[in-house]
Design an enzyme around this catalytic site. Structure first.
Site, PDB file in Angstrom:
ATOM      1  N   SER A  59     -11.260  -8.091 -15.542  1.00 60.37           N
ATOM      2  CA  SER A  59     -11.474  -7.881 -14.110  1.00 60.37           C
ATOM      3  C   SER A  59     -10.621  -6.694 -13.652  1.00 60.37           C
ATOM      4  O   SER A  59      -9.777  -6.192 -14.379  1.00 60.37           O
ATOM      5  CB  SER A  59     -11.110  -9.145 -13.343  1.00 60.37           C
ATOM      6  OG  SER A  59     -11.961 -10.216 -13.710  1.00 60.37           O
ATOM      7  N   GLY A  60     -10.843  -6.263 -12.429  1.00 57.34           N
ATOM      8  CA  GLY A  60     -10.128  -5.102 -11.911  1.00 57.34           C
ATOM      9  C   GLY A  60     -10.977  -3.861 -11.859  1.00 57.34           C
ATOM     10  O   GLY A  60     -10.513  -2.805 -11.424  1.00 57.34           O
ATOM     11  N   LYS A 109     -18.030  -2.224 -23.367  1.00 56.79           N
ATOM     12  CA  LYS A 109     -17.245  -0.988 -23.318  1.00 56.79           C
ATOM     13  C   LYS A 109     -16.362  -0.933 -24.571  1.00 56.79           C
ATOM     14  O   LYS A 109     -15.817  -1.959 -25.002  1.00 56.79           O
ATOM     15  CB  LYS A 109     -16.390  -0.935 -22.050  1.00 56.79           C
ATOM     16  CG  LYS A 109     -17.212  -0.881 -20.764  1.00 56.79           C
ATOM     17  CD  LYS A 109     -16.357  -0.614 -19.533  1.00 56.79           C
ATOM     18  CE  LYS A 109     -15.360  -1.707 -19.250  1.00 56.79           C
ATOM     19  NZ  LYS A 109     -16.004  -3.005 -18.944  1.00 56.79           N
ATOM     20  N   HIS A 219      -7.434   1.523 -17.293  1.00 60.65           N
ATOM     21  CA  HIS A 219      -6.407   0.485 -17.197  1.00 60.65           C
ATOM     22  C   HIS A 219      -5.047   1.119 -16.949  1.00 60.65           C
ATOM     23  O   HIS A 219      -4.017   0.457 -17.052  1.00 60.65           O
ATOM     24  CB  HIS A 219      -6.353  -0.348 -18.483  1.00 60.65           C
ATOM     25  CG  HIS A 219      -7.694  -0.822 -18.927  1.00 60.65           C
ATOM     26  ND1 HIS A 219      -8.382  -0.245 -19.977  1.00 60.65           N
ATOM     27  CD2 HIS A 219      -8.497  -1.795 -18.436  1.00 60.65           C
ATOM     28  CE1 HIS A 219      -9.544  -0.853 -20.131  1.00 60.65           C
ATOM     29  NE2 HIS A 219      -9.643  -1.803 -19.203  1.00 60.65           N
ATOM     30  N   ASP A 386       6.287  19.011  22.569  1.00 62.53           N
ATOM     31  CA  ASP A 386       5.455  20.209  22.604  1.00 62.53           C
ATOM     32  C   ASP A 386       4.790  20.468  23.948  1.00 62.53           C
ATOM     33  O   ASP A 386       3.964  21.373  24.071  1.00 62.53           O
ATOM     34  CB  ASP A 386       4.376  20.130  21.529  1.00 62.53           C
ATOM     35  CG  ASP A 386       3.345  19.035  21.802  1.00 62.53           C
ATOM     36  OD1 ASP A 386       3.586  18.196  22.697  1.00 62.53           O
ATOM     37  OD2 ASP A 386       2.301  19.014  21.113  1.00 62.53           O
ATOM     38  N   ASP A 531       8.792  12.521  33.602  1.00 60.04           N
ATOM     39  CA  ASP A 531       7.683  12.889  32.728  1.00 60.04           C
ATOM     40  C   ASP A 531       7.557  14.408  32.716  1.00 60.04           C
ATOM     41  O   ASP A 531       7.541  15.045  33.790  1.00 60.04           O
ATOM     42  CB  ASP A 531       6.386  12.270  33.238  1.00 60.04           C
ATOM     43  CG  ASP A 531       5.192  12.706  32.405  1.00 60.04           C
ATOM     44  OD1 ASP A 531       5.051  12.205  31.280  1.00 60.04           O
ATOM     45  OD2 ASP A 531       4.439  13.573  32.886  1.00 60.04           O
TER      46      ASP A 531
END
Length: 549
Positions: A59-60, A109, A219, A386, A531
């Site tokens: 799995s994975g 595989k 893997h 800024d 502000d």
């Protein structure tokens, strides 16, 4: 230890399989009840009248292999633990339960554990009288001298081809022959910026920042070499040149662009573009992806697979399937842009002179330019530092237009609209867009016959509508709103300046902000600090009032 989304490591694979079954769009998958240690997913619409196709492994690599089970692809998938081959008994159970008279083909595989466990299960099944064949996918070309090339993402293409042949009712011999044809026609190569995160294990950080590893295994195994780049063009050029040696000129190919788990959709789209613009891209007739088909957990990497096309293989790849994890293959076609009407960015206007308007524009712009450093320092306390630069950029642009006699100073509606357009271009972030909305809307209202004060109030209302801020939210609106209201009420610039200053002063007493970057700060950071946008408005009106006197 690595971070991983799970409950208990021992339950991870079982729970993932259950999630895959629950989310299957075709509702055609079931887990085979053969024992708690066996994780076998099968088609629940299977009738054993055709050759069974089984694959699997550790799995994975999701959606492989469970995601490829379904009509037109796999009959069953046998799942092991993370990156670990399933047991001989599990593979054998799958074979026994789905194989009918036509037999079974195992697609494996090329890794030692998978070869041994699937191979022994095949022999045991044969001893039971079942017809079983096994093929091994070995598509990885990253390690050219490797006597046992690994099976990687090209396996998904083999699954698709073999599943099609089996679905057509072909014999085991014919299905096996087509599988071998597809395997020989397939080549893959992968690359990663970082290895995968195995549950419960420490991540291997062997790939240096800015580098990439060619041929990293699925893997996390070390690859063939390290490249000192993460540039998409350079990387794709390197990989496609290697793939080109396996794809002779004059032959069309299918291309699979596979995400190994960690790349964003944005990056995968860029990679796909690079491949299709490469010399290899000229050979690509069919495209699968970009998609995650054979992953390596969260590996930040990708792989490219090509399959040399024959008429039969092309037919097999294009056939529809009922497998939730498969990405439909498409025919690659040239881009065909759609002609569109070109929209002029700037309004048409005639520059004109007006000394009074020129004086107002100059005072406003010069005031904002002179306050750049002061506003930046103030904004650094309550924002991102800024604000001064942003306002100065917009003011500087308008001032430049004024000095070059490019403004329609004798036409207030056009002047407001033009200023709105200029601010949208040169002022960064949301401030530029908000100011552009205000001036553009004010220009439209002025053109409809409203007074200048009424037009400005309308522009401010539009700014609030789209921006979401209101008086009391600790933004420039706390100074703009009372100043404009004073003008609408018939007040002069001095009264407007007084109203703006009062509004700006109030922002220093507000211990929470409801809009802008200040909304992310705590009470302690905001207390006693005006502000920056409101202060800019205060100073502009003060300068205008001074000029008027």
């Amino acid at each position: 230890m690595s971070q991983f989304f799970m409950n208990k490591k021992s339950d991870l694979v079982n729970e993932a399989i259950e999630g895959a079954l629950l989310s299957s769009r075709y509702h055609n998958l079931s887990q085979l009840e053969t024992g708690s240690d066996m994780r076998i997913v099968v088609r629940n619409d299977w009738d054993k009248s055709r050759v069974a196709v089984i694959s699997g492994g550790g799995s994975g690599h999701e959606p492989a292999h469970v995601g490829f089970v379904g009509k037109g692809m796999l009959t069953a998938a046998v799942c092991g633990d993370i990156f670990a081959s399933p047991s001989v008994e599990a593979v054998l159970a799958a074979i026994v339960n789905v194989t009918g008279e036509k037999g079974c083909l195992l697609i494996v595989k090329n890794y030692t554990g998978d070869r041994l466990n699937f191979g022994l299960a095949a022999e045991k099944a044969k001893k039971r009288g079942l017809k079983v064949e096994m093929v091994m996918v070995k598509d990885d070309i990253a390690l050219p001298d490797n006597p046992q090339p690994r099976g990687i993402a090209g396996t998904a293409l083999v699954h698709k081809v073999v599943g099609y042949a089996a679905e057509q009712g072909e014999s085991l011999e014919a299905v096996t022959a087509l599988a071998n044809e597809a395997i020989e026609a397939t080549a893959s190569i992968g690359l990663a910026f970082a290895t995968c995160h195995v549950p419960g294990e420490k991540r291997d950080d062997r790939v240096k920042e800015g580098h990439s590893e060619l041929g990293m295994g699925i893997h996390g195994e070390p690859g063939a070499s390290t490249l000192e780049t993460q540039n998409s063009h350079e990387i794709v050029t390197h990989l496609t040149e290697k793939l080109a040696t396996h794809n002779p000129d004059g032959k069309k190919v299918a291309l699979l662009v596979n995400n190994l788990g960690g790349f964003s959709a944005l990056e995968m789209a860029v990679l796909t573009r690079e491949v299709l613009h490469s010399p290899l891209g000229k050979k690509v007739k069919l495209l699968a992806g970009p998609a995650t088909l054979v992953s390596a957990l969260d590996m930040k990497g990708f792989s490219l697979s090509t399959l040399l096309l024959s008429e039969r293989l092309e037919e097999a790849l294009l056939a529809p399937v009922e497998a939730s994890g498969w990405q439909p293959v498409t025919v690659v076609k040239a881009l065909t842009p759609v002609e569109g009407e070109k929209v002029a960015f700037q309004q048409q206007f005639t520059p004109s002179g007006n000394a009074e308007a020129a004086g107002v524009v100059r005072v406003v712009c010069e005031t904002l330019v002179s306050m750049e450093k002061e506003l930046n320092q103030l904004d650094a306390k309550v924002g991102d530092g800024d604000t001064g630069s942003t306002f100065a950029a917009g003011a500087g642009k308008v001032l430049s237009e004024l000095e070059q006699n490019k403004l329609p100073l004798n036409d207030a509606a056009s002047l407001l609209t033009l200023v709105g357009e200029q601010l949208a271009v040169v002022m960064g972030g949301s401030s530029g867009v908000l100011m552009s909305i205000m001036f553009t809307s004010a220009g439209q209202k002025r053109e409809e016959g409203a007074s200048l004060a009424e037009a400005l109030v309308y522009g401010l209302e539009r700014m609030q509508h789209y921006g979401g801020a209101r008086p009391g939210d600790r933004t420039m609106i706390d100074a703009l709103h009372p100043a404009f209201e004073a003008l609408v009420a018939g007040g002069d610039l001095a009264s407007a300046a007084q109203a703006a200053k009062k509004g700006a002063d109030e922002t220093a007493k507000m211990t929470s902000a409801q809009a802008g970057r200040s909304s992310y700060l705590n009470q302690e950071s905001l207390s006693g600090v005006k502000d920056p946008g409101a202060l800019a408005v205060e100073k502009v009106f003060a300068a205008l009032a001074k000029q008027a006197n």
